[in-house]
Design a protein around this motif. Sequence first.
Motif, PDB file in Angstrom:
ATOM      1  N   ILE A   1      25.775  26.118   0.901  1.00 19.45           N
ATOM      2  CA  ILE A   1      25.136  25.691   2.412  1.00 19.45           C
ATOM      3  C   ILE A   1      23.996  24.825   2.223  1.00 19.45           C
ATOM      4  N   GLY A   2      22.843  25.256   1.348  1.00 19.42           N
ATOM      5  CA  GLY A   2      21.724  24.631   1.500  1.00 19.42           C
ATOM      6  C   GLY A   2      21.812  23.350   0.974  1.00 19.42           C
ATOM      7  N   VAL A   3      22.372  23.149   0.014  1.00 14.17           N
ATOM      8  CA  VAL A   3      22.421  21.930  -0.935  1.00 14.17           C
ATOM      9  C   VAL A   3      22.736  20.659   0.216  1.00 14.17           C
ATOM     10  N   PRO A   4      23.954  20.704   0.640  1.00 11.95           N
ATOM     11  CA  PRO A   4      24.650  19.765   1.622  1.00 11.95           C
ATOM     12  C   PRO A   4      23.664  19.516   2.648  1.00 11.95           C
ATOM     13  N   LEU A   5      23.314  20.783   3.377  1.00 14.70           N
ATOM     14  CA  LEU A   5      22.563  20.526   4.470  1.00 14.70           C
ATOM     15  C   LEU A   5      21.246  20.047   3.964  1.00 14.70           C
ATOM     16  N   GLY A   6      20.371  20.118   2.995  1.00 23.12           N
ATOM     17  CA  GLY A   6      19.222  19.373   2.585  1.00 23.12           C
ATOM     18  C   GLY A   6      19.520  17.800   2.532  1.00 23.12           C
ATOM     19  N   LEU A   7      20.518  17.455   1.771  1.00 19.24           N
ATOM     20  CA  LEU A   7      20.905  16.397   1.374  1.00 19.24           C
ATOM     21  C   LEU A   7      20.983  15.340   2.914  1.00 19.24           C
ATOM     22  N   LEU A   8      21.806  16.197   3.788  1.00 13.27           N
ATOM     23  CA  LEU A   8      21.962  15.516   5.166  1.00 13.27           C
ATOM     24  C   LEU A   8      20.672  15.436   6.091  1.00 13.27           C
ATOM     25  N   ILE A   9      19.801  16.470   5.845  1.00 17.53           N
ATOM     26  CA  ILE A   9      18.589  16.512   6.830  1.00 17.53           C
ATOM     27  C   ILE A   9      17.489  15.363   6.037  1.00 17.53           C
ATOM     28  N   GLY A  10      17.531  15.343   4.657  1.00 19.42           N
ATOM     29  CA  GLY A  10      16.721  14.407   3.900  1.00 19.42           C
ATOM     30  C   GLY A  10      17.079  12.905   4.068  1.00 19.42           C
ATOM     31  N   TRP A  11      18.328  12.538   4.330  1.00 15.93           N
ATOM     32  CA  TRP A  11      18.977  11.214   4.368  1.00 15.93           C
ATOM     33  C   TRP A  11      18.850  10.776   5.853  1.00 15.93           C
TER      34      TRP A  11
ATOM     35  N   ARG B   1      17.542  10.923   9.459  1.00 13.85           N
ATOM     36  CA  ARG B   1      16.215  11.135  10.020  1.00 13.85           C
ATOM     37  C   ARG B   1      16.412  11.571  11.518  1.00 13.85           C
ATOM     38  N   PRO B   2      17.619  11.276  12.248  1.00 12.95           N
ATOM     39  CA  PRO B   2      17.784  11.955  13.340  1.00 12.95           C
ATOM     40  C   PRO B   2      18.096  13.366  13.243  1.00 12.95           C
ATOM     41  N   VAL B   3      18.787  13.822  12.193  1.00 19.87           N
ATOM     42  CA  VAL B   3      19.215  15.086  11.987  1.00 19.87           C
ATOM     43  C   VAL B   3      17.924  16.041  11.603  1.00 19.87           C
ATOM     44  N   ALA B   4      16.959  15.415  10.724  1.00 17.54           N
ATOM     45  CA  ALA B   4      15.816  15.969  10.627  1.00 17.54           C
ATOM     46  C   ALA B   4      14.796  16.141  11.760  1.00 17.54           C
ATOM     47  N   ASP B   5      14.782  15.348  12.633  1.00 16.87           N
ATOM     48  CA  ASP B   5      14.103  15.462  13.888  1.00 16.87           C
ATOM     49  C   ASP B   5      14.472  16.604  14.871  1.00 16.87           C
ATOM     50  N   LEU B   6      15.821  16.704  14.713  1.00 21.06           N
ATOM     51  CA  LEU B   6      16.687  17.751  15.545  1.00 21.06           C
ATOM     52  C   LEU B   6      16.314  19.299  14.983  1.00 21.06           C
ATOM     53  N   LEU B   7      16.341  19.448  13.546  1.00 25.30           N
ATOM     54  CA  LEU B   7      16.211  20.952  13.108  1.00 25.30           C
ATOM     55  C   LEU B   7      15.082  20.806  12.750  1.00 25.30           C
ATOM     56  N   SER B   8      14.067  20.303  12.503  1.00 26.53           N
ATOM     57  CA  SER B   8      12.721  20.547  11.881  1.00 26.53           C
ATOM     58  C   SER B   8      12.007  21.611  12.740  1.00 26.53           C
ATOM     59  N   PRO B   9      11.974  21.603  14.034  1.00 24.77           N
ATOM     60  CA  PRO B   9      11.461  22.994  14.761  1.00 24.77           C
ATOM     61  C   PRO B   9      12.248  24.171  14.228  1.00 24.77           C
TER      62      PRO B   9
END
Length: 308
Positions: free
Chosen positions: A129-139, A141-149
Amino acid sequence: MSTDIRPPAADARPAPAVPGPATAPKPATVPESTSAEARRRPAPPTGRRRRGRVRRLLLGALTKSVAVAALLAVWEAAPRLNLVDPTFLPPFSQVVDAWFGLLDSGQLAANTQASLTRSLSGFGLAVLIGVPLGLLIGWYRPVADLLSPLLELFRNTAALALLPVFVLILGIGETSKISIVLYACIWPVLLNTISAVRTVDPTLLRLARSLNLSPLRLFQKVILPASVPAVFTGIRLAGAVSILVLVAAEMVGAKAGLGYLINASQFNFAIPQMYAGIATISVIGVVFNQLLVRLERRFTAWRAPVNG
């Protein structure tokens, strides 16, 4: 007008050839490619080289084991010299005897199997779970802004603080223990993967974009290979966390496992058995980490070795 035709003189012979200096035969020419290949080919190791290599390996193994041997020697000598109370810290030899007793009775194998099943299940799910989700969030930016909080909220919440919540919701069975291990392991994997993607060398990205690579090929050929070392750092941290958190979880409402064995030995005042369980956990952690190190070296074989 007379024509004088004279025959050639009888003693007129061609002048003999003057012998010149003897010329040495030319050596056979070796093709340039063959000679270059011979120069590049390493010389076969001689007996002296083999002996030197064996000595270096033995010296390295001895150096690495000195600290452990010293610790075990102090552990053995301190109770016997009454520097500590032997009741609470028995000599190491008694712990070894208790370990073999647990092994002969089958308790050690059964409890180790239960702990490894839970730990590896939670750890494997965290990596998946962590590796694909981390690649998605790191690549993206909209996903990172949504899940960062949410990430900032939950990553600062200790896993053991949520253990009662997991037990209340999922019960005291295997599901709650695997879930708490999953929760504890996913954060090192996820955060290191996000950091790996965001800290890729910008020069590599500019060079790849100058070749007009598509975003998918850019991600496949540049981002993933450059992120592998940092991703494996998170995986190794998660491997250590999976064992530590599981032992704490097994001390609450478990009927099998190394944490249960340590807790039960403490309540029964079987102190050597308790230390035998602790030593087993330490050995499992070291072996697990070494397996992950070898796996990391296999996936990062393209990197140039660092001297020293």
